[in-house]
Scaffold this active site. Structure first.
Site, PDB file in Angstrom:
ATOM      1  N   CYS A 188      31.512  45.872  36.460  1.00 30.27           N
ATOM      2  CA  CYS A 188      32.695  46.474  35.756  1.00 30.27           C
ATOM      3  C   CYS A 188      33.699  45.455  35.403  1.00 30.27           C
ATOM      4  O   CYS A 188      34.014  44.576  36.412  1.00 30.27           O
ATOM      5  CB  CYS A 188      33.446  47.738  36.374  1.00 30.27           C
ATOM      6  SG  CYS A 188      34.906  48.277  35.527  1.00 30.27           S
ATOM      7  N   CYS A 231      31.899  45.213  27.733  1.00 27.14           N
ATOM      8  CA  CYS A 231      32.230  46.211  28.677  1.00 27.14           C
ATOM      9  C   CYS A 231      30.922  46.847  29.210  1.00 27.14           C
ATOM     10  O   CYS A 231      29.882  46.996  28.552  1.00 27.14           O
ATOM     11  CB  CYS A 231      32.842  47.405  27.748  1.00 27.14           C
ATOM     12  SG  CYS A 231      33.113  49.094  28.729  1.00 27.14           S
ATOM     13  N   GLU A 286      44.354  49.006  37.101  1.00 29.30           N
ATOM     14  CA  GLU A 286      45.375  49.171  35.923  1.00 29.30           C
ATOM     15  C   GLU A 286      46.824  49.332  36.596  1.00 29.30           C
ATOM     16  O   GLU A 286      47.913  48.906  35.827  1.00 29.30           O
ATOM     17  CB  GLU A 286      44.902  50.406  35.105  1.00 29.30           C
ATOM     18  CG  GLU A 286      43.665  50.103  34.598  1.00 29.30           C
ATOM     19  CD  GLU A 286      43.490  50.073  33.220  1.00 29.30           C
ATOM     20  OE1 GLU A 286      44.116  51.156  32.502  1.00 29.30           O
ATOM     21  OE2 GLU A 286      42.728  49.324  32.568  1.00 29.30           O
ATOM     22  N   HIS A 299      36.601  45.428  35.540  1.00 30.71           N
ATOM     23  CA  HIS A 299      38.035  45.296  36.344  1.00 30.71           C
ATOM     24  C   HIS A 299      37.685  44.792  37.665  1.00 30.71           C
ATOM     25  O   HIS A 299      38.684  44.265  38.127  1.00 30.71           O
ATOM     26  CB  HIS A 299      38.712  46.541  36.571  1.00 30.71           C
ATOM     27  CG  HIS A 299      39.341  47.354  34.983  1.00 30.71           C
ATOM     28  ND1 HIS A 299      38.405  47.326  33.963  1.00 30.71           N
ATOM     29  CD2 HIS A 299      40.535  47.725  34.881  1.00 30.71           C
ATOM     30  CE1 HIS A 299      39.406  47.620  33.053  1.00 30.71           C
ATOM     31  NE2 HIS A 299      40.691  47.851  33.518  1.00 30.71           N
ATOM     32  N   ASP A 348      35.661  45.498  24.258  1.00 33.82           N
ATOM     33  CA  ASP A 348      35.694  46.160  25.461  1.00 33.82           C
ATOM     34  C   ASP A 348      36.714  47.481  25.280  1.00 33.82           C
ATOM     35  O   ASP A 348      37.329  47.600  24.312  1.00 33.82           O
ATOM     36  CB  ASP A 348      36.419  45.337  26.607  1.00 33.82           C
ATOM     37  CG  ASP A 348      36.688  45.914  27.832  1.00 33.82           C
ATOM     38  OD1 ASP A 348      35.578  46.476  28.394  1.00 33.82           O
ATOM     39  OD2 ASP A 348      37.691  45.903  28.538  1.00 33.82           O
ATOM     40  N   SER A 349      36.453  48.419  26.466  1.00 36.21           N
ATOM     41  CA  SER A 349      37.140  49.687  26.257  1.00 36.21           C
ATOM     42  C   SER A 349      38.722  49.292  26.155  1.00 36.21           C
ATOM     43  O   SER A 349      39.435  50.044  25.822  1.00 36.21           O
ATOM     44  CB  SER A 349      37.009  50.459  27.489  1.00 36.21           C
ATOM     45  OG  SER A 349      36.990  49.758  28.711  1.00 36.21           O
TER      46      SER A 349
HETATM   47  N1  DGL Z   1      35.429  48.326  30.728  1.00 37.70           N
HETATM   48  C1  DGL Z   1      34.704  49.286  31.562  1.00 37.70           C
HETATM   49  C2  DGL Z   1      33.538  48.696  32.206  1.00 37.70           C
HETATM   50  O1  DGL Z   1      33.256  47.487  32.177  1.00 37.70           O
HETATM   51  C3  DGL Z   1      35.921  49.765  32.822  1.00 37.70           C
HETATM   52  C4  DGL Z   1      36.939  50.447  32.138  1.00 37.70           C
HETATM   53  C5  DGL Z   1      36.613  51.763  31.501  1.00 37.70           C
HETATM   54  O2  DGL Z   1      36.341  52.852  32.371  1.00 37.70           O
HETATM   55  O3  DGL Z   1      36.687  51.691  30.342  1.00 37.70           O
HETATM   56  O4  DGL Z   1      32.668  49.521  32.587  1.00 37.70           O
END
Ligand code: DGL
Length: 267
Positions: free
Chosen positions: A185, A74, A153, A187, A11-12
């Protein structure tokens, strides 16, 4: 490939741990190597080419670690990189968008489906395409919610500011009268309460983590890669920056499954 090899997940940042938590519960015999690209998060506002480049680097690293399959946890990376990664790498690769779309199609009664995600995910139209593949006459209303990731966050999960921003972003979905809303997403599941209050109790919220873990299990079984030996699962966590923050937040999320975070810089 041996069935005892680990599954790679990336993931990011930390958000993909929602998928790891589901995988630990649904696939308890599987070892996992997780890479969180905390040095380069967020992916949401970045261009498709940049996200693809990052995703390739991470997948190549995980291949080198001997993974038997990969979960792209992600949404933004799935939207921009999944088809290319599937062509370029020779192990099964599971994204979060197909499972989320499938879950939405299974529960919608009115065929009015909402999708929220980062700017990159929404611009890619990846959810619309997947949903319409399964339900061609679905009416999909999609909305980018760029401020949700920074709010989560900051831990502002249910403040007045968060509620005001959510009302603003979600107004088009309320007007479209969706009966199902995909939280597209990593989050957003953490903002479920606020999102649910704004769109109304009757709207089903789809969190793709559960579906993604289920799909990963199905793919492993179909490919003869499932690990059936109990008590052998090992978990490794790697972050490209700030491993201490990752560990502290990760422990809140996964408890004793995470006791150490390695650091690795890519690119
Ligand atoms: N992990 C990213 C997503 O699910 C969200 C956070 C980011 O923008 O990197 O799209």
């Amino acid at each position: 490939m041996s069935s005892s090899a680990p599954i790679g997940v990336f993931d990011s940042g930390m958000g993909g741990l929602t998928v790891v938590r589901e995988m630990i519960s649904q696939l308890p015999n599987e070892s996992i190597i997780y890479f969180g690209d905390t040095a380069r998060v967020p992916y949401g506002p970045k261009s498709p080419d940049t996200v693809l480049r990052y995703s390739r680097e991470i997948t190549a690293f995980l291949k080198g670690e001997g993974v038997k399959a990969l979960v792209v946890a992600c949404n933004t990376a799935t939207a921009h990189a999944l088809p290319a990664l599937r062509e370029e790498f020779d192990f099964p690769i599971i994204g979060v968008i197909e499972p989320g779309a499938r879950a939405a199609v299974a529960v919608t009664k009115t065929k009015r489906v909402g999708v929220i995600g980062t700017a990159g995910t929404i611009k890619s139209l990846a959810y619309e395409k997947e949903i319409r593949k399964l339900l061609p006459d679905a009416q999909v209303t999609a909305q980018a919610c760029a401020l949700f990731v920074p709010l989560v966050e900051e831990g502002w999960l249910d403040s007045e500011v968060t509620r005001a921003i959510a009302r603003n972003y979600l107004a088009p979905l309320v007007s479209s009268d969706v009966d199902t809303l995909v939280l597209g997403c990593t989050h957003y599941p953490l903002m479920k309460t606020v999102i649910g209050n704004v769109v109304g109790r009757d709207v089903r919220l789809i969190d793709s983590a559960h579906e993604t873990a289920r799909e990963a299990g199905e793919v492993l079984r179909a490919d003869g890669l499932e690990n059936t030996t109990p008590n052998g699962a090992r978990y490794r966590f790697i972050a490209s920056d700030a491993p201490d923050t990752f560990l502290a937040l990760g422990q809140r999320f996964l408890g004793s499954s995470i006791d150490r975070v390695e650091t690795l810089t890519l690119g």
